[in-house]
Write a protein that holds these residues in place. Structure first.
Motif, PDB file in Angstrom:
ATOM      1  N   GLY A 110     -60.029 -19.498   1.132  1.00  0.00           N
ATOM      2  CA  GLY A 110     -58.832 -20.335   1.048  1.00  0.00           C
ATOM      3  C   GLY A 110     -57.896 -19.879  -0.049  1.00  0.00           C
ATOM      4  O   GLY A 110     -56.666 -19.894   0.104  1.00  0.00           O
ATOM      5  N   ALA A 111     -58.481 -19.401  -1.165  1.00  0.00           N
ATOM      6  CA  ALA A 111     -57.658 -18.936  -2.288  1.00  0.00           C
ATOM      7  C   ALA A 111     -56.841 -17.708  -1.896  1.00  0.00           C
ATOM      8  O   ALA A 111     -55.668 -17.579  -2.263  1.00  0.00           O
ATOM      9  CB  ALA A 111     -58.553 -18.622  -3.487  1.00  0.00           C
ATOM     10  N   TYR A 112     -57.433 -16.781  -1.151  1.00  0.00           N
ATOM     11  CA  TYR A 112     -56.702 -15.578  -0.737  1.00  0.00           C
ATOM     12  C   TYR A 112     -55.659 -15.901   0.332  1.00  0.00           C
ATOM     13  O   TYR A 112     -54.581 -15.299   0.357  1.00  0.00           O
ATOM     14  CB  TYR A 112     -57.682 -14.507  -0.236  1.00  0.00           C
ATOM     15  CG  TYR A 112     -58.086 -13.540  -1.331  1.00  0.00           C
ATOM     16  CD1 TYR A 112     -57.438 -12.329  -1.487  1.00  0.00           C
ATOM     17  CD2 TYR A 112     -59.109 -13.857  -2.217  1.00  0.00           C
ATOM     18  CE1 TYR A 112     -57.802 -11.441  -2.499  1.00  0.00           C
ATOM     19  CE2 TYR A 112     -59.486 -12.987  -3.231  1.00  0.00           C
ATOM     20  CZ  TYR A 112     -58.818 -11.779  -3.365  1.00  0.00           C
ATOM     21  OH  TYR A 112     -59.171 -10.929  -4.373  1.00  0.00           O
ATOM     22  N   SER A 114     -54.012 -18.560   0.423  1.00  0.00           N
ATOM     23  CA  SER A 114     -52.914 -19.235  -0.278  1.00  0.00           C
ATOM     24  C   SER A 114     -51.948 -18.257  -0.938  1.00  0.00           C
ATOM     25  O   SER A 114     -50.883 -18.657  -1.408  1.00  0.00           O
ATOM     26  CB  SER A 114     -53.481 -20.198  -1.330  1.00  0.00           C
ATOM     27  OG  SER A 114     -54.124 -19.482  -2.371  1.00  0.00           O
ATOM     28  N   TYR A 117     -49.615 -18.251   2.134  1.00  0.00           N
ATOM     29  CA  TYR A 117     -49.256 -19.564   2.679  1.00  0.00           C
ATOM     30  C   TYR A 117     -49.630 -20.643   1.672  1.00  0.00           C
ATOM     31  O   TYR A 117     -50.707 -20.616   1.077  1.00  0.00           O
ATOM     32  CB  TYR A 117     -49.982 -19.828   3.999  1.00  0.00           C
ATOM     33  CG  TYR A 117     -49.666 -18.814   5.066  1.00  0.00           C
ATOM     34  CD1 TYR A 117     -48.485 -18.897   5.813  1.00  0.00           C
ATOM     35  CD2 TYR A 117     -50.548 -17.766   5.330  1.00  0.00           C
ATOM     36  CE1 TYR A 117     -48.196 -17.956   6.787  1.00  0.00           C
ATOM     37  CE2 TYR A 117     -50.261 -16.825   6.304  1.00  0.00           C
ATOM     38  CZ  TYR A 117     -49.085 -16.926   7.029  1.00  0.00           C
ATOM     39  OH  TYR A 117     -48.805 -15.992   7.986  1.00  0.00           O
ATOM     40  N   GLU A 118     -48.741 -21.578   1.510  1.00  0.00           N
ATOM     41  CA  GLU A 118     -48.998 -22.667   0.566  1.00  0.00           C
ATOM     42  C   GLU A 118     -49.892 -23.701   1.251  1.00  0.00           C
ATOM     43  O   GLU A 118     -49.429 -24.528   2.044  1.00  0.00           O
ATOM     44  CB  GLU A 118     -47.669 -23.312   0.145  1.00  0.00           C
ATOM     45  CG  GLU A 118     -47.811 -24.126  -1.143  1.00  0.00           C
ATOM     46  CD  GLU A 118     -46.456 -24.570  -1.686  1.00  0.00           C
ATOM     47  OE1 GLU A 118     -46.319 -25.751  -1.954  1.00  0.00           O
ATOM     48  OE2 GLU A 118     -45.559 -23.710  -1.801  1.00  0.00           O
ATOM     49  N   VAL A 119     -51.169 -23.613   0.979  1.00  0.00           N
ATOM     50  CA  VAL A 119     -52.142 -24.499   1.625  1.00  0.00           C
ATOM     51  C   VAL A 119     -53.042 -25.119   0.562  1.00  0.00           C
ATOM     52  O   VAL A 119     -53.185 -24.591  -0.546  1.00  0.00           O
ATOM     53  CB  VAL A 119     -53.013 -23.731   2.645  1.00  0.00           C
ATOM     54  CG1 VAL A 119     -52.178 -23.243   3.822  1.00  0.00           C
ATOM     55  CG2 VAL A 119     -53.740 -22.579   1.970  1.00  0.00           C
ATOM     56  N   ASP A 120     -53.669 -26.223   0.927  1.00  0.00           N
ATOM     57  CA  ASP A 120     -54.655 -26.855   0.057  1.00  0.00           C
ATOM     58  C   ASP A 120     -55.986 -26.133   0.272  1.00  0.00           C
ATOM     59  O   ASP A 120     -56.555 -26.173   1.364  1.00  0.00           O
ATOM     60  CB  ASP A 120     -54.788 -28.348   0.392  1.00  0.00           C
ATOM     61  CG  ASP A 120     -55.671 -29.068  -0.613  1.00  0.00           C
ATOM     62  OD1 ASP A 120     -56.846 -28.667  -0.751  1.00  0.00           O
ATOM     63  OD2 ASP A 120     -55.207 -30.036  -1.234  1.00  0.00           O
ATOM     64  N   ILE A 121     -56.485 -25.471  -0.762  1.00  0.00           N
ATOM     65  CA  ILE A 121     -57.687 -24.638  -0.636  1.00  0.00           C
ATOM     66  C   ILE A 121     -58.882 -25.463  -0.164  1.00  0.00           C
ATOM     67  O   ILE A 121     -59.683 -25.015   0.664  1.00  0.00           O
ATOM     68  CB  ILE A 121     -57.996 -23.949  -1.983  1.00  0.00           C
ATOM     69  CG1 ILE A 121     -56.883 -22.960  -2.322  1.00  0.00           C
ATOM     70  CG2 ILE A 121     -59.341 -23.244  -1.937  1.00  0.00           C
ATOM     71  CD1 ILE A 121     -57.023 -22.329  -3.687  1.00  0.00           C
ATOM     72  N   VAL A 124     -58.678 -26.143   3.560  1.00  0.00           N
ATOM     73  CA  VAL A 124     -58.959 -24.909   4.305  1.00  0.00           C
ATOM     74  C   VAL A 124     -60.468 -24.672   4.370  1.00  0.00           C
ATOM     75  O   VAL A 124     -61.022 -24.339   5.427  1.00  0.00           O
ATOM     76  CB  VAL A 124     -58.253 -23.699   3.645  1.00  0.00           C
ATOM     77  CG1 VAL A 124     -58.746 -22.387   4.268  1.00  0.00           C
ATOM     78  CG2 VAL A 124     -56.750 -23.817   3.803  1.00  0.00           C
TER      79      VAL A 124
END
Length: 702
Positions: A110-112, A114, A117-121, A124
Motif C-alpha cells: 500500500g505504501a508503494y 501511494s 495514488y493518494e490512498v489510505d494504506i 488498501v
C-alpha cells in the motif's frame, strides 16, 4: 478420523515462486537503508553472510520436507520429531509469525502504491488481504498461477535493475567509488556488523515456508530442494548486488535515512528511460514483491491450523477441505487474524517482534534433523539428505541462538510469551486428545525408554504415497522374479523351502539362513498386506541385488498354516498370493519403498482376479508391473517387430534405457544376455521409463 488430502498440483516452478516470493518484500525494498545505518557499507557483506547462515536450516528443511511432505511444514516436522508440545509451540508461532510478515508486506504494498495514488494504506492492505484470501479459497493452482506471474515480474525487473546498476557503477572509476562510498567499511565495529546480520537475516526466513505446502507438491523429493536452492540463489544475488549498487551510488547519509532506497537508486541510473519510467518499474517490482509475499504468506500460513486440526490440537473444522480442494476454514481464520492485526496494532512494530521466534524455529528444525537421524526409524526416507551431518545442523542451532540475542529484549519476550501461551493451550486443550510422542522417543528407546510406533505407521503411509524413486529397480525385480505354483494342501514349510532355494541360488547366500529367517523371526513372519495377499520379507548383512519370488495358489491357502500366533489362528484368511522379497540391509530405504509399492499394487480392487486368471508366468508378473513402464511383444515376421528377428540383443536399439528382462521361447523361460539371438515367435518382456515405453509403443504401431 480420516482427513481429505490436498491434491498434488504444484510443480518446480510453483515451489520456486512461493519460496522466492516469500523472501522479497521489506528485506529489499525498505530495510537496506535502515541496516546501513547500523553498520555502514558493510551492509553488503551482512546480506551475504545472512544468506550463508540460512543454508544449514535450508538443508535441514529440504531433508525434512522430502521425508515428511505434509501440510503444516514447520509445525508438522517439529511435532513428529520433538513431540506434540513443541509442535504446538512451532505451529502457533509459525502461524503467528507468517501472518504478521504477510500483513506487514501488504502494508508495504500500500505504501508503494501511494507513491502514485493518494490512498489510505490501511484500507488498501485490508482490501488486498480479502482479495488474496478469496483467491486462496478458490484453489492452490490458481493461487500459485498468480504467484508465478508476480515472481516472474519481480525477478525480470530486478535482473534488469541489477544489470543497469552494475553498468552504471563500472562506468565510473571503481576504485574512487570504493574509496569514497565504502570507507570506512565497518562504521560501528564488529558488534554493529553482527547486529545488522541479525536484522537482515529475517529477509531470508520466508525460504523455509515452502515446507508448509509440501503435501501439494508433485515429486517432492526433487521439486522441494531444487526449488529452494534456485530461490536462495536468486535472493542472495539480488540482495547482495542490489544493495551494493545502492551503497555505491547513493549519498551515505541520505541512504541511511531512506525508506525507499531501491527507488532512489533507480532514479540515478534509469534516468535514460522516459520520465518517470524508472520509478514506475521499481514500483511495479516492489508491488509484485509485497503482493507475492502476502499471497504466498496466506497460502503457507493457512496450512498450519489445518495440520494442527488434523492432529486434534485445534478445532477439527480447520482441517476441512472444501469442494474447491482448499482448507477454506483455515484460510478464513488466517485472513481474519490478519485483519485483526491490521485494525488493532501497529503491524510494522509487532512484525519485528516475530523475528526472534523465526530464529527459535530455525534452531528447532536443525535439531529435528538430528533427532530423526538418530531415532533410526527405518521409514525415515528423505529424498534429499543434508550434507555434512551433523555439523551443519549443530552450526545452524548455534548461529540461530546467537542471532536471537541480537534481536533485543522485546523480541525475546515476545518469543517467550508465545511459547508459554502455546504450552498452556496444549496442556488444557489438547494433551488428553493426543496419543503420539514424536521421533525423540525413538532416541529414548535406544537408551531403554519408549517408542512411538504410530509414527512408524504414519511414515510408511508417506512412503507409499511418495512412490518409487527412479533408481529403484522395481520393474526389473518383478520381471526376473521366479513364479511358483502350489496346491492348497501343501505344507507352508515346503513353500518356504522352495522359495528360499530360488532366492539362495540367485543371490549366492546361505539357504539355511534364509529358511531360518522366513520361518522363525518375528520380524519376517508373513504378514497380510491386502485381501488374499501375504508378504514375507527379509534383509541380509550382505551387499546383494534385491530378489523376489512370487507364489500363486489359485484355489486358496489357509493363513492358519502360515503362522504360529494363537491370535492369528482365531481368524482364518484365504491367501492366493505369497510374495517373498529379500534385499540388503545396506539399502533399507529402497527396501521399504519397494515394500510400500508392492502394498499399493496388490491393494487394487482387480488384483486378485487378474492374479488368479493369469495364464502363464509372464502374465503373473505383469499383474505386479506398472502398465505405463512395461510392454510385452511377440516377434512376428509380418509386423514391425520383424526388425529384431535374427539380431543379438546387444545389436537391438530400444528407446532410452528400455531393457529386455525375460524371453519366453516355445514355452520355456530364457534369461536374456547380450549375445542371445532373438527368434521369430519369441515373447519379450520389456521395461523402461514411461516416456521410453510410450515411444516404443508408437514405433511398433507404425
Amino acid at each position: 478420523m480420516k482427513h481429505k488430502k490436498l491434491a498434488k498440483e504444484l510443480g518446480l516452478s510453483d515451489v520456486y515462486a512461493i519460496a522466492t516470493g516469500a523472501m522479497f518484500s521489506s528485506g529489499f525494498f525498505l530495510l537496506p537503508g535502515l541496516a546501513a545505518a547500523e553498520t555502514g557499507p558493510s551492509v553488503v557483506l551482512a546480506y551475504l553472510v545472512s544468506g550463508i547462515i540460512v543454508l544449514p536450516t535450508m538443508f535441514s528443511v529440504a531433508e525434512l520436507a522430502t521425508a515428511l511432505p505434509r501440510s503444516g511444514g514447520t509445525y508438522y516436522i517439529i511435532d513428529r520429531s520433538l513431540g506434540p508440545m513443541l509442535g504446538t509451540i512451532g505451529g502457533f508461532g509459525s502461524w503467528l509469525a507468517l501472518v504478521l510478515k504477510s500483513t506487514f508486506a501488504l502494508i508495504g504494498m500500500g505504501a508503494y502504491i501511494s507513491i502514485f495514488y493518494e490512498v489510505d494504506i490501511l484500507y488498501v492492505a485490508i482490501f488486498l488481504t480479502i482479495v488474496f484470501g478469496v483467491l486462496n479459497i478458490v484453489g492452490a493452482k490458481e493461487t500459485t498461477w498468480l504467484q508465478k506471474i508476480l515472481v516472474a515480474a519481480l525477478v525480470t525487473i530486478m535482473f534488469f535493475y541489477i544489470i543497469q546498476g552494475v553498468f552504471e557503477v563500472f562506468s565510473m572509476d571503481v576504485f574512487a567509488v570504493a574509496e569514497k562510498q565504502f570507507t570506512p567499511f565497518f562504521t560501528e565495529g564488529v558488534f554493529g556488523f553482527f547486529a545488522t546480520v541479525g536484522m537482515v537475516f529475517v529477509s531470508y526466513a520466508g525460504l523455509t515456508k515452502v515446507a508448509s505446502i509440501a503435501e501439494e507438491v508433485k515429486n517432492p523429493d526433487r521439486n522441494i530442494p531444487l526449488g529452494m536452492f534456485l530461490a536462495i540463489g536468486t535472493a542472495v544475488l539480488v540482495y547482495v548486488v542490489g544493495v551494493y549498487i545502492m551503497v555505491a551510488l547513493l549519498d551515505p547519509a541520505a541512504f541511511r535515512e531512506d525508506l525507499t532506497p531501491v527507488a532512489t537508486a533507480g532514479e540515478v541510473f534509469l534516468d535514460w528511460l522516459p520520465e518517470p519510467g524508472g520509478l514506475i518499474l521499481v514500483v511495479i517490482a516492489a508491488v509484485a514483491a509485497f503482493a507475492s509475499t502476502g499471497n504466498a504468506g496466506i497460502m503457507s500460513a493457512s496450512r498450519y491450523p489445518m495440520a494442527m486440526a488434523r492432529d486434534k490440537l485445534m478445532n477439527r473444522h480447520f482441517a476441512t477441505v472444501g469442494k474447491l480442494g482448499t482448507p477454506h476454514w483455515s484460510i478464513l481464520g488466517t485472513v481474519v487474524l490478519m485483519l485483526f492485526f491490521l485494525l488493532a496494532f501497529n503491524v510494522a512494530e509487532v512484525a519485528k517482534l516475530a523475528s526472534a521466534f523465526q530464529l527459535l524455529l530455525f534452531a528447532l528444525l536443525n535439531l529435528a534433523v538430528i533427532v530423526m537421524r538418530e531415532s533410526r526409524i527405518e521409514e525415515y526416507d528423505p529424498g534429499f539428505k543434508s550434507p555434512w551431518y551433523p555439523w551443519v545442523q549443530i552450526a545452524g542451532i548455534i548461529l540461530s541462538i546467537i542471532l536471537i540475542f541480537e534481536m533485543g529484549v522485546l523480541s525475546i519476550f515476545f518469543t517467550l510469551a508465545v511459547s508459554i501461551a502455546s504450552i498452556v493451550w496444549y496442556k488444557y486443550y489438547a494433551e488428553d486428545k493426543v496419543e503420539r510422542q514424536g521421533a525423540i522417543y525413538h532416541v529414548h528407546a535406544r537408551l531403554g525408554e519408549f517408542k512411538d510406533h504410530g509414527l512408524e505407521g504414519e511414515m510408511r503411509t508417506i512412503l507409499r504415497e511418495k512412490g518409487l524413486r527412479q533408481e529403484d529397480p522395481y520393474e526389473e525385480l518383478v520381471s526376473r522374479a521366479n513364479v511358483l505354483e502350489f496346491q492348497s494342501d501343501i505344507d507352508y514349510a515346503v513353500i518356504i523351502d522352495e522359495a528360499s532355494k530360488k532366492l539362495a541360488d540367485k543371490m549366492g547366500i546361505s539357504l539355511d539362513m534364509l529358511k531360518q529367517m522366513f520361518m522363525t523371526s518375528d520380524d519376517y513372519t508373513a504378514i497380510t498386506i491386502a485381501e488374499g495377499v501375504a508378504l514375507n520379507h527379509a534383509r541380509i548383512d550382505k551387499n546383494v541385488s534385491p530378489e523376489m519370488v512370487l507364489v500363486r495358489i489359485k484355489e486358496g491357502y489357509s493363513k492358519q498354516k502360515m503362522t504360529s500366533s494363537d491370535s492369528d489362528k482365531k481368524k482364518d484368511n484365504t491367501m492366493h498370493s505369497i510374495i517373498f522379497f529379500v534385499s540388503s540391509k545396506e539399502n533399507s530405504g529402497q527396501h521399504l519403498r519397494i515394500l510400500a509399492h508392492i502394498a499399493e499394487m496388490v491393494g487394487s480392487t482387480s488384483f486378485l482376479e487378474r492374479w488368479c486368471n493369469a495364464e502363464n508366468e509372464e502374465e503373473v508378473r505383469e499383474v505386479l508391473l506398472r502398465d505405463e513402464r512395461f510392454i510385452r511383444i511377440i516377434l512376428n515376421a509380418d509386423d514391425n517387430t520383424q526388425q529384431y528377428i535374427g539380431k543379438m540383443i546387444k545389436e537391438v536399439s530400444f528407446p532410452g534405457q528400455s531393457l529386455i528382462t525375460i524371453i519366453r521361447r516355445k514355452g520355456e523361460i530364457k534369461i536374456p544376455h547380450g549375445i542371445t539371438v532373438l527368434q521369430e515367435g519369441d515373447e519379450l518382456s520389456i521395461i523402461g521409463e514411461i516416456e521410453d515405453i510410450k515411444e516404443l509403443k508408437a514405433m511398433l504401431k507404425k
